[in-house]
Scaffold this motif. Structure first.
Motif, PDB file in Angstrom:
ATOM      1  N   VAL A  92       0.870  -1.176   0.000  1.00  0.00           N
ATOM      2  CA  VAL A  92       0.000   0.000   0.000  1.00  0.00           C
ATOM      3  C   VAL A  92       0.908   1.228   0.000  1.00  0.00           C
ATOM      4  CG1 VAL A  92      -0.239  -0.017   2.526  1.00  0.00           C
ATOM      5  CG2 VAL A  92      -1.973   1.126   1.116  1.00  0.00           C
ATOM      6  N   ASN A  93       0.529   2.247  -0.774  1.00  0.00           N
ATOM      7  CA  ASN A  93       1.418   3.383  -1.007  1.00  0.00           C
ATOM      8  C   ASN A  93       0.686   4.712  -0.936  1.00  0.00           C
ATOM      9  OD1 ASN A  93       3.734   1.642  -2.108  1.00  0.00           O
ATOM     10  ND2 ASN A  93       2.066   1.136  -3.505  1.00  0.00           N
ATOM     11  N   LEU A  94       1.436   5.746  -0.562  1.00  0.00           N
ATOM     12  CA  LEU A  94       0.988   7.130  -0.672  1.00  0.00           C
ATOM     13  C   LEU A  94       1.996   7.885  -1.532  1.00  0.00           C
ATOM     14  CD1 LEU A  94      -0.116   8.119   2.959  1.00  0.00           C
ATOM     15  CD2 LEU A  94      -1.596   7.670   0.990  1.00  0.00           C
ATOM     16  N   PHE A  95       1.483   8.657  -2.482  1.00  0.00           N
ATOM     17  CA  PHE A  95       2.328   9.496  -3.331  1.00  0.00           C
ATOM     18  C   PHE A  95       1.953  10.960  -3.112  1.00  0.00           C
ATOM     19  CE2 PHE A  95       1.639   5.489  -5.548  1.00  0.00           C
ATOM     20  CZ  PHE A  95       2.929   5.098  -5.872  1.00  0.00           C
ATOM     21  N   PHE A  96       2.938  11.775  -2.795  1.00  0.00           N
ATOM     22  CA  PHE A  96       2.701  13.205  -2.598  1.00  0.00           C
ATOM     23  C   PHE A  96       3.131  13.928  -3.876  1.00  0.00           C
ATOM     24  CE2 PHE A  96       2.897  11.311   1.534  1.00  0.00           C
ATOM     25  CZ  PHE A  96       1.944  12.006   2.275  1.00  0.00           C
ATOM     26  N   ASN A 101      -0.148  21.355  -2.986  1.00  0.00           N
ATOM     27  CA  ASN A 101      -0.873  20.949  -1.779  1.00  0.00           C
ATOM     28  C   ASN A 101      -0.172  19.740  -1.170  1.00  0.00           C
ATOM     29  OD1 ASN A 101      -2.628  20.305   0.264  1.00  0.00           O
ATOM     30  ND2 ASN A 101      -4.401  19.951  -1.048  1.00  0.00           N
ATOM     31  N   LYS A 102       0.681  19.972  -0.192  1.00  0.00           N
ATOM     32  CA  LYS A 102       1.433  18.902   0.457  1.00  0.00           C
ATOM     33  C   LYS A 102       0.573  18.074   1.411  1.00  0.00           C
ATOM     34  CE  LYS A 102       5.370  19.517  -1.550  1.00  0.00           C
ATOM     35  NZ  LYS A 102       5.878  18.486  -2.482  1.00  0.00           N
ATOM     36  N   HIS A 103      -0.679  18.484   1.597  1.00  0.00           N
ATOM     37  CA  HIS A 103      -1.595  17.720   2.450  1.00  0.00           C
ATOM     38  C   HIS A 103      -2.502  16.817   1.622  1.00  0.00           C
ATOM     39  CE1 HIS A 103      -0.321  19.922   5.988  1.00  0.00           C
ATOM     40  NE2 HIS A 103      -0.488  21.046   5.330  1.00  0.00           N
ATOM     41  N   SER A 104      -2.193  16.700   0.343  1.00  0.00           N
ATOM     42  CA  SER A 104      -2.938  15.825  -0.560  1.00  0.00           C
ATOM     43  C   SER A 104      -2.040  14.677  -0.992  1.00  0.00           C
ATOM     44  CB  SER A 104      -3.417  16.605  -1.783  1.00  0.00           C
ATOM     45  OG  SER A 104      -4.054  15.744  -2.711  1.00  0.00           O
ATOM     46  N   ALA A 105      -2.583  13.461  -1.033  1.00  0.00           N
ATOM     47  CA  ALA A 105      -1.790  12.293  -1.417  1.00  0.00           C
ATOM     48  C   ALA A 105      -2.621  11.346  -2.272  1.00  0.00           C
ATOM     49  CB  ALA A 105      -1.275  11.561  -0.192  1.00  0.00           C
ATOM     50  N   GLU A 106      -1.970  10.742  -3.248  1.00  0.00           N
ATOM     51  CA  GLU A 106      -2.592   9.681  -4.028  1.00  0.00           C
ATOM     52  C   GLU A 106      -2.326   8.360  -3.323  1.00  0.00           C
ATOM     53  OE1 GLU A 106      -2.177   7.527  -8.400  1.00  0.00           O
ATOM     54  OE2 GLU A 106      -1.478   9.607  -8.155  1.00  0.00           O
ATOM     55  N   ILE A 107      -3.357   7.557  -3.172  1.00  0.00           N
ATOM     56  CA  ILE A 107      -3.234   6.288  -2.463  1.00  0.00           C
ATOM     57  C   ILE A 107      -3.493   5.137  -3.418  1.00  0.00           C
ATOM     58  CG2 ILE A 107      -5.660   6.282  -1.693  1.00  0.00           C
ATOM     59  CD1 ILE A 107      -4.643   5.043   0.977  1.00  0.00           C
ATOM     60  N   GLU A 108      -2.719   4.071  -3.278  1.00  0.00           N
ATOM     61  CA  GLU A 108      -2.943   2.888  -4.097  1.00  0.00           C
ATOM     62  C   GLU A 108      -2.633   1.642  -3.282  1.00  0.00           C
ATOM     63  OE1 GLU A 108      -0.303   3.200  -7.480  1.00  0.00           O
ATOM     64  OE2 GLU A 108       1.271   2.072  -6.435  1.00  0.00           O
ATOM     65  N   ILE A 109      -3.254   0.551  -3.697  1.00  0.00           N
ATOM     66  CA  ILE A 109      -3.075  -0.711  -2.980  1.00  0.00           C
ATOM     67  C   ILE A 109      -2.998  -1.859  -3.973  1.00  0.00           C
ATOM     68  CG2 ILE A 109      -5.558  -1.097  -2.688  1.00  0.00           C
ATOM     69  CD1 ILE A 109      -4.818  -2.273   0.114  1.00  0.00           C
ATOM     70  N   MET A 110      -2.244  -2.889  -3.605  1.00  0.00           N
ATOM     71  CA  MET A 110      -2.150  -4.097  -4.420  1.00  0.00           C
ATOM     72  C   MET A 110      -2.169  -5.300  -3.488  1.00  0.00           C
ATOM     73  SD  MET A 110       0.905  -5.380  -6.998  1.00  0.00           S
ATOM     74  CE  MET A 110       2.133  -5.550  -5.684  1.00  0.00           C
ATOM     75  N   LEU A 137       1.354  11.831   8.783  1.00  0.00           N
ATOM     76  CA  LEU A 137       1.842  12.594   7.635  1.00  0.00           C
ATOM     77  C   LEU A 137       0.992  13.837   7.350  1.00  0.00           C
ATOM     78  CD1 LEU A 137       2.667   9.587   5.269  1.00  0.00           C
ATOM     79  CD2 LEU A 137       4.178  10.744   6.913  1.00  0.00           C
ATOM     80  N   LYS A 138      -0.065  14.025   8.137  1.00  0.00           N
ATOM     81  CA  LYS A 138      -0.921  15.218   8.048  1.00  0.00           C
ATOM     82  C   LYS A 138      -1.631  15.337   6.699  1.00  0.00           C
ATOM     83  CE  LYS A 138       0.618  16.021  12.115  1.00  0.00           C
ATOM     84  NZ  LYS A 138      -0.212  15.541  13.266  1.00  0.00           N
ATOM     85  N   VAL A 139      -2.035  14.188   6.141  1.00  0.00           N
ATOM     86  CA  VAL A 139      -2.804  14.190   4.901  1.00  0.00           C
ATOM     87  C   VAL A 139      -4.244  14.617   5.199  1.00  0.00           C
ATOM     88  CG1 VAL A 139      -3.653  12.789   2.980  1.00  0.00           C
ATOM     89  CG2 VAL A 139      -1.364  12.377   3.910  1.00  0.00           C
ATOM     90  N   GLU A 140      -4.772  15.477   4.367  1.00  0.00           N
ATOM     91  CA  GLU A 140      -6.140  15.955   4.522  1.00  0.00           C
ATOM     92  C   GLU A 140      -7.052  15.489   3.386  1.00  0.00           C
ATOM     93  OE1 GLU A 140      -5.787  20.166   4.795  1.00  0.00           O
ATOM     94  OE2 GLU A 140      -4.745  20.127   6.742  1.00  0.00           O
ATOM     95  N   GLU A 141      -6.447  15.033   2.280  1.00  0.00           N
ATOM     96  CA  GLU A 141      -7.232  14.624   1.117  1.00  0.00           C
ATOM     97  C   GLU A 141      -6.518  13.494   0.395  1.00  0.00           C
ATOM     98  OE1 GLU A 141      -9.500  17.140  -2.224  1.00  0.00           O
ATOM     99  OE2 GLU A 141      -7.312  17.223  -2.395  1.00  0.00           O
ATOM    100  N   PHE A 142      -7.275  12.453   0.061  1.00  0.00           N
ATOM    101  CA  PHE A 142      -6.735  11.316  -0.667  1.00  0.00           C
ATOM    102  C   PHE A 142      -7.382  11.232  -2.044  1.00  0.00           C
ATOM    103  CE2 PHE A 142      -6.485  10.178   3.822  1.00  0.00           C
ATOM    104  CZ  PHE A 142      -5.201   9.690   3.948  1.00  0.00           C
ATOM    105  N   THR A 143      -6.591  10.866  -3.043  1.00  0.00           N
ATOM    106  CA  THR A 143      -7.123  10.568  -4.361  1.00  0.00           C
ATOM    107  C   THR A 143      -6.673   9.167  -4.763  1.00  0.00           C
ATOM    108  OG1 THR A 143      -5.213  11.518  -5.520  1.00  0.00           O
ATOM    109  CG2 THR A 143      -7.090  12.976  -5.088  1.00  0.00           C
ATOM    110  N   ALA A 144      -7.458   8.552  -5.613  1.00  0.00           N
ATOM    111  CA  ALA A 144      -7.114   7.223  -6.132  1.00  0.00           C
ATOM    112  C   ALA A 144      -7.408   7.208  -7.620  1.00  0.00           C
ATOM    113  CB  ALA A 144      -7.916   6.145  -5.419  1.00  0.00           C
ATOM    114  N   LYS A 145      -6.472   6.682  -8.405  1.00  0.00           N
ATOM    115  CA  LYS A 145      -6.639   6.547  -9.848  1.00  0.00           C
ATOM    116  C   LYS A 145      -6.626   5.065 -10.182  1.00  0.00           C
ATOM    117  CE  LYS A 145      -4.526  11.019 -10.849  1.00  0.00           C
ATOM    118  NZ  LYS A 145      -3.468  11.763 -11.590  1.00  0.00           N
ATOM    119  N   ILE A 146      -7.749   4.582 -10.721  1.00  0.00           N
ATOM    120  CA  ILE A 146      -7.944   3.151 -10.910  1.00  0.00           C
ATOM    121  C   ILE A 146      -8.403   2.883 -12.334  1.00  0.00           C
ATOM    122  CG2 ILE A 146      -9.113   1.094 -10.026  1.00  0.00           C
ATOM    123  CD1 ILE A 146      -9.695   2.703  -7.460  1.00  0.00           C
TER     124      ILE A 146
END
Length: 203
Positions: A92-96, A101-110, A137-146
């Protein structure tokens, strides 16, 4: 990411451990699968290149990676009957990636191991990573691209409260969004708050 280099995250079904050198052969074996290559939009690497990638991910402050372990298998290892590598089921990963916006991260899982699917590991790993991202990590917003074809993953994210915000016919993927201000990741999941401890590989 160095911040999680000595961290293990524990919940009911899984352990999240930092991606280490000794995980690479198993990870490399996973990524020879054409199915996983398609689902993750990845190209196969040589084993040497995979080792180099692991080292770059360790140093990259814009990427946080954990390997997902089946805690039941790992507990058997605690008794001396299994090892950590046998407990690996995915990552599982987070990409900044958003420079604005350093409080936004893309999340993905395998979930790479076919026998580990449909057991709730993906859901629990996502929730743990989201809670870790928010609190540490003080993330406030997650995005996922699938990818369009990964229907099971799209449904999983939607069940956790992610909302579709866009579709790309060019890249054949859907983008989903989850804002911490609009949700509480622990409110309706049934997953207990994770525990964080020091990571020590048993020899």
């Amino acid at each position: 990411m160095l911040i999680n280099a000595n961290t293990v995250v524990k919940s009911e079904k899984i352990l999240l451990v930092p991606y280490e050198n000794h995980h690479v052969p198993r990870y490399h074996q996973w990524m020879q699968s054409e199915e996983l290559q398609q689902l993750t939009a990845s190209e196969p690497l040589s084993l040497e290149a995979e080792y180099q990638m692991q080292q770059s991910w360790r140093q990259d402050e814009d990427k946080c990676t954990f390997i997902i372990l089946d805690i039941a298998v790992y507990n058997d290892y605690e008794k001396g009957t299994e090892d950590e590598i046998s407990a690996m089921v995915g990552d599982v990963n987070l990409f900044f990636n958003d420079e604005d916006n350093k409080h936004s991260a893309e999340i993905e899982i395998m979930i790479a191991e076919p026998t580990a699917r449909r057991k709730g590991f993906g859901k629990e790993a996502l929730l743990c990573m989201m809670q870790y991202g928010e609190q540490i990590l003080k993330v406030e917003e997650f995005t996922a691209k699938i990818g369009f074809s990964n229907v099971a993953s799209i449904h999983l994210f939607q069940r956790l409260g992610f909302k579709e915000v866009s579709r790309s016919d060019v890249f054949e993927e859907v983008t989903l969004n989850y804002s911490i201000t609009d949700h509480d990741p622990t409110s309706s999941t049934g997953v207990q708050m994770f525990q964080i401890g020091p990571y020590r590989l048993k020899s």
